[in-house]
Design an enzyme around this catalytic site. Structure first.
Site, short mmCIF file in Angstrom:
data_model
loop_
_atom_site.label_atom_id
_atom_site.label_comp_id
_atom_site.label_asym_id
_atom_site.label_seq_id
_atom_site.Cartn_x
_atom_site.Cartn_y
_atom_site.Cartn_z
CB THR A 88 -85.75 8.90 4.94
OG1 THR A 88 -84.71 9.16 6.06
CG2 THR A 88 -84.98 9.35 3.70
CG ASP A 89 -85.74 11.49 9.77
OD1 ASP A 89 -85.06 10.84 8.93
OD2 ASP A 89 -85.71 11.57 10.95
CD GLU A 90 -80.66 9.22 6.88
OE1 GLU A 90 -80.03 9.22 6.19
OE2 GLU A 90 -81.16 8.13 7.65
CE LYS A 134 -86.11 6.59 0.57
NZ LYS A 134 -86.91 5.46 0.17
P1 NAD Z 1 -83.83 -2.94 3.34
O1 NAD Z 1 -82.47 -2.36 2.89
O2 NAD Z 1 -83.87 -3.76 4.84
O3 NAD Z 1 -84.81 -3.38 2.60
C1 NAD Z 1 -84.73 -2.76 1.14
C2 NAD Z 1 -85.62 -3.99 0.33
O4 NAD Z 1 -85.67 -3.58 -0.97
C3 NAD Z 1 -84.57 -5.35 0.40
O5 NAD Z 1 -85.70 -6.39 0.38
C4 NAD Z 1 -84.20 -5.42 -1.20
O6 NAD Z 1 -83.79 -6.73 -1.64
C5 NAD Z 1 -85.15 -4.49 -1.84
N1 NAD Z 1 -84.74 -3.88 -3.22
C6 NAD Z 1 -83.47 -3.11 -3.22
N2 NAD Z 1 -83.55 -2.90 -4.58
C7 NAD Z 1 -84.49 -3.37 -5.17
C8 NAD Z 1 -85.01 -3.12 -6.54
N3 NAD Z 1 -84.10 -2.44 -7.39
N4 NAD Z 1 -86.00 -3.66 -6.75
C9 NAD Z 1 -86.85 -4.48 -6.07
N5 NAD Z 1 -86.45 -4.59 -4.76
C10 NAD Z 1 -85.29 -3.86 -4.32
O7 NAD Z 1 -84.46 -1.28 3.88
P2 NAD Z 1 -85.42 -0.60 5.14
O8 NAD Z 1 -84.80 -0.29 6.12
O9 NAD Z 1 -86.56 -1.74 5.27
O10 NAD Z 1 -86.03 0.64 4.30
C11 NAD Z 1 -87.13 0.40 3.44
C12 NAD Z 1 -87.59 1.78 2.87
O11 NAD Z 1 -87.86 2.84 4.04
C13 NAD Z 1 -86.73 2.53 2.17
O12 NAD Z 1 -87.32 3.34 1.19
C14 NAD Z 1 -85.80 3.53 2.98
O13 NAD Z 1 -85.30 4.53 2.28
C15 NAD Z 1 -87.04 4.03 4.02
N6 NAD Z 1 -86.43 4.25 5.30
C16 NAD Z 1 -85.81 3.41 5.92
C17 NAD Z 1 -85.54 3.79 7.40
C18 NAD Z 1 -84.93 2.88 8.57
O14 NAD Z 1 -84.81 3.40 9.30
N7 NAD Z 1 -84.67 1.79 8.14
C19 NAD Z 1 -85.98 4.99 7.80
C20 NAD Z 1 -86.75 5.95 6.83
C21 NAD Z 1 -87.00 5.56 5.65
P1 TYD Z 2 -77.60 3.69 10.75
O1 TYD Z 2 -78.14 2.54 11.60
O2 TYD Z 2 -76.62 3.33 9.63
O3 TYD Z 2 -78.68 4.81 10.31
P2 TYD Z 2 -78.79 6.36 9.71
O4 TYD Z 2 -77.57 6.60 9.12
O5 TYD Z 2 -79.61 6.27 8.21
O6 TYD Z 2 -79.19 7.34 10.87
O7 TYD Z 2 -76.92 4.69 11.94
C1 TYD Z 2 -77.65 5.29 12.91
C2 TYD Z 2 -76.55 6.02 13.53
O8 TYD Z 2 -75.43 5.41 14.33
C3 TYD Z 2 -75.75 7.15 12.80
O9 TYD Z 2 -75.40 8.45 13.58
C4 TYD Z 2 -74.46 6.42 12.61
C5 TYD Z 2 -74.14 5.67 13.67
N1 TYD Z 2 -73.52 4.69 13.63
C6 TYD Z 2 -72.57 4.09 14.40
O10 TYD Z 2 -72.09 5.07 15.20
N2 TYD Z 2 -71.71 3.09 14.32
C7 TYD Z 2 -72.19 2.07 13.39
O11 TYD Z 2 -71.50 0.85 12.99
C8 TYD Z 2 -73.22 2.38 12.40
C9 TYD Z 2 -73.80 1.30 11.39
C10 TYD Z 2 -74.05 3.74 12.84
#
Ligand code: NAD
Ligand code: TYD
Length: 339
Positions: A125-127, A157
């Site tokens: 992640t960019d975080e 991460k």
């Molecule tokens: P999500 O929370 O929707 O899904 C996570 C999945 O991982 C779930 O299906 C969960 O059951 C599974 N999981 C959790 N713990 C596990 C374990 N111990 N063993 C096996 N499976 C397990 O997450 P997402 O939003 O789809 O994110 C996927 C990946 O992308 C993550 O690594 C996250 O850090 C990264 N990521 C997400 C975002 C975003 O915007 N959602 C942005 C940047 C990076």
């Molecule tokens: P989120 O979807 O939790 O992603 P991330 O924290 O990984 O960026 O949040 C996106 C942005 O929205 C973040 O600045 C937090 C804000 N946010 C709210 O303002 N209200 C909410 O209920 C949630 C879940 C997030």
């Protein structure tokens, strides 16, 4: 024919990736390994289950025995690790599971890949770069930006990224890492900003905006992210990090207002609530490297993507209603009170 292991494939991005790969590479086998935590959902994979090239295995990436025995059953060409605890707010409440899954789980996968000399891709992640100030719109995260994490989630991460690079340098394991901005699209769990706002607006519930809603995120349509990972698997250079983002920066308030406008709902639903501790101000990716090296570019701009996403939630009400009527509600109510 290749076989790919997708860990965390029952979650948001992992499931979109499963569908993307089954469509893009019809000859490939796709194996999903997922613990089905609160964020994993087998309903999401219903259509994949009908495809004979797809196999679902329930299991935890921290369970060394289960992971190693899966690698004995199957020979994988690639492992793509999406499995993680992914919600920043939960990491603030209870960091331990984040360290266990995101760091130790990644290590187990790296060890299994090392034993079998399997190409490993870490979805990061960019975080990990921390945040940028709002008054410097000229600044962007590049792959050279120092790691500078804010939340237990981003620290976990970043740790996994460092471990991944250590396996490359020390053991010569072929690895790649991608760091993307905030994804949105179908199957996004309704605790994250966009799906939560859509679900609440549809039910005429308050839309909780943290602080003043000025924080900026750089939105990436999930299918564009899947395309980028596929390109990295095919042509990415081992030992390299690739940033993925499409210059779609919006303040949270802009995002929430857009959702309300598409749904024809009143802005009176917006409720400013207590800010998130350590809240990152701005994320913004410079995708020059992946564009120049691999020819990746995003196909979906924010206006198109958000329209499609809202429509998906309108057409798939039972998917998110089943989730919010389950365990997740207890967590939500503890955080924000009754919906
Ligand atoms: P999500 O929370 O929707 O899904 C996570 C999945 O991982 C779930 O299906 C969960 O059951 C599974 N999981 C959790 N713990 C596990 C374990 N111990 N063993 C096996 N499976 C397990 O997450 P997402 O939003 O789809 O994110 C996927 C990946 O992308 C993550 O690594 C996250 O850090 C990264 N990521 C997400 C975002 C975003 O915007 N959602 C942005 C940047 C990076
Ligand atoms: P989120 O979807 O939790 O992603 P991330 O924290 O990984 O960026 O949040 C996106 C942005 O929205 C973040 O600045 C937090 C804000 N946010 C709210 O303002 N209200 C909410 O209920 C949630 C879940 C997030």
């Amino acid at each position: 024919m290749k076989t790919i292991l997708v860990t965390g494939g029952a979650g948001f991005i992992g499931s979109n990736f499963v569908y993307y790969m089954l469509e893009k590479h019809p000859g490939w086998r796709v194996v999903c390994f997922d613990a089905l935590t609160y964020a994993g959902n087998l309903e999401t994979l219903e259509d994949a289950m009908k495809n004979e090239k797809f196999r679902f295995v329930k299991g935890d990436i921290t369970d060394r025995k289960a992971v190693f025995s899966l690698f004995e059953e199957e020979r994988f060409d690639f492992v793509v690790n999406f499995a993680a605890e992914s919600h920043v707010d939960r990491s603030i409440e209870a960091p331990e599971i984040f360290l266990r899954t995101n760091i130790l789980g990644t290590q187990v996968l790296l060890d299994a890949c090392r034993k079998n000399n399997t190409r490993f891709h870490q979805v990061s992640t960019d975080e990990v770069y921390g945040d940028l100030p709002l008054d410097r719109p000229d600044l962007f995260f590049t792959e050279e930006t120092p790691i500078h994490t804010s939340s237990p989630y981003s620290a976990s991460k970043a740790s996994a990224d460092l471990l991944t690079m250590a396996y490359y340098r020390t053991y010569g394991l072929p690895v790649t890492i991608s760091r993307c901005s905030n994804n949105y699209g179908p199957y996004h769990f309704p605790e994250k900003l966009i799906p939560l706002m859509i679900a609440n607006a549809l039910e005429n519930k308050p839309l909780p905006v943290y602080g003043e809603g000025k924080n900026v995120r750089d939105w990436l349509y999930v299918r564009d992210h899947c395309k980028a990972i596929d390109m990295i698997l095919e042509n990415g250079r081992p030992g390299e990090v690739y940033n993925i983002g499409g210059h779609n920066e919006r303040t949270n308030l802009e995002v929430v207002r857009t959702v309300l406008r598409i749904l024809g709902k009143s802005e009176e639903l917006i409720k400013f609530v207590k800010d998130r501790p350590g809240h990152d101000m701005r994320y913004a990716i410079d995708p020059t490297k992946i564009r120049n090296e691999l020819g990746w570019y995003p196909e979906t701009d924010f206006d198109t993507g958000i329209q499609k996403t809202v429509e998906w939630y309108l057409n798939n009400r039972s998917w998110w209603k089943n989730i919010i009527s389950g365990d997740y509600v207890k967590y939500y109510e503890r955080m924000y009170g009754k919906r």
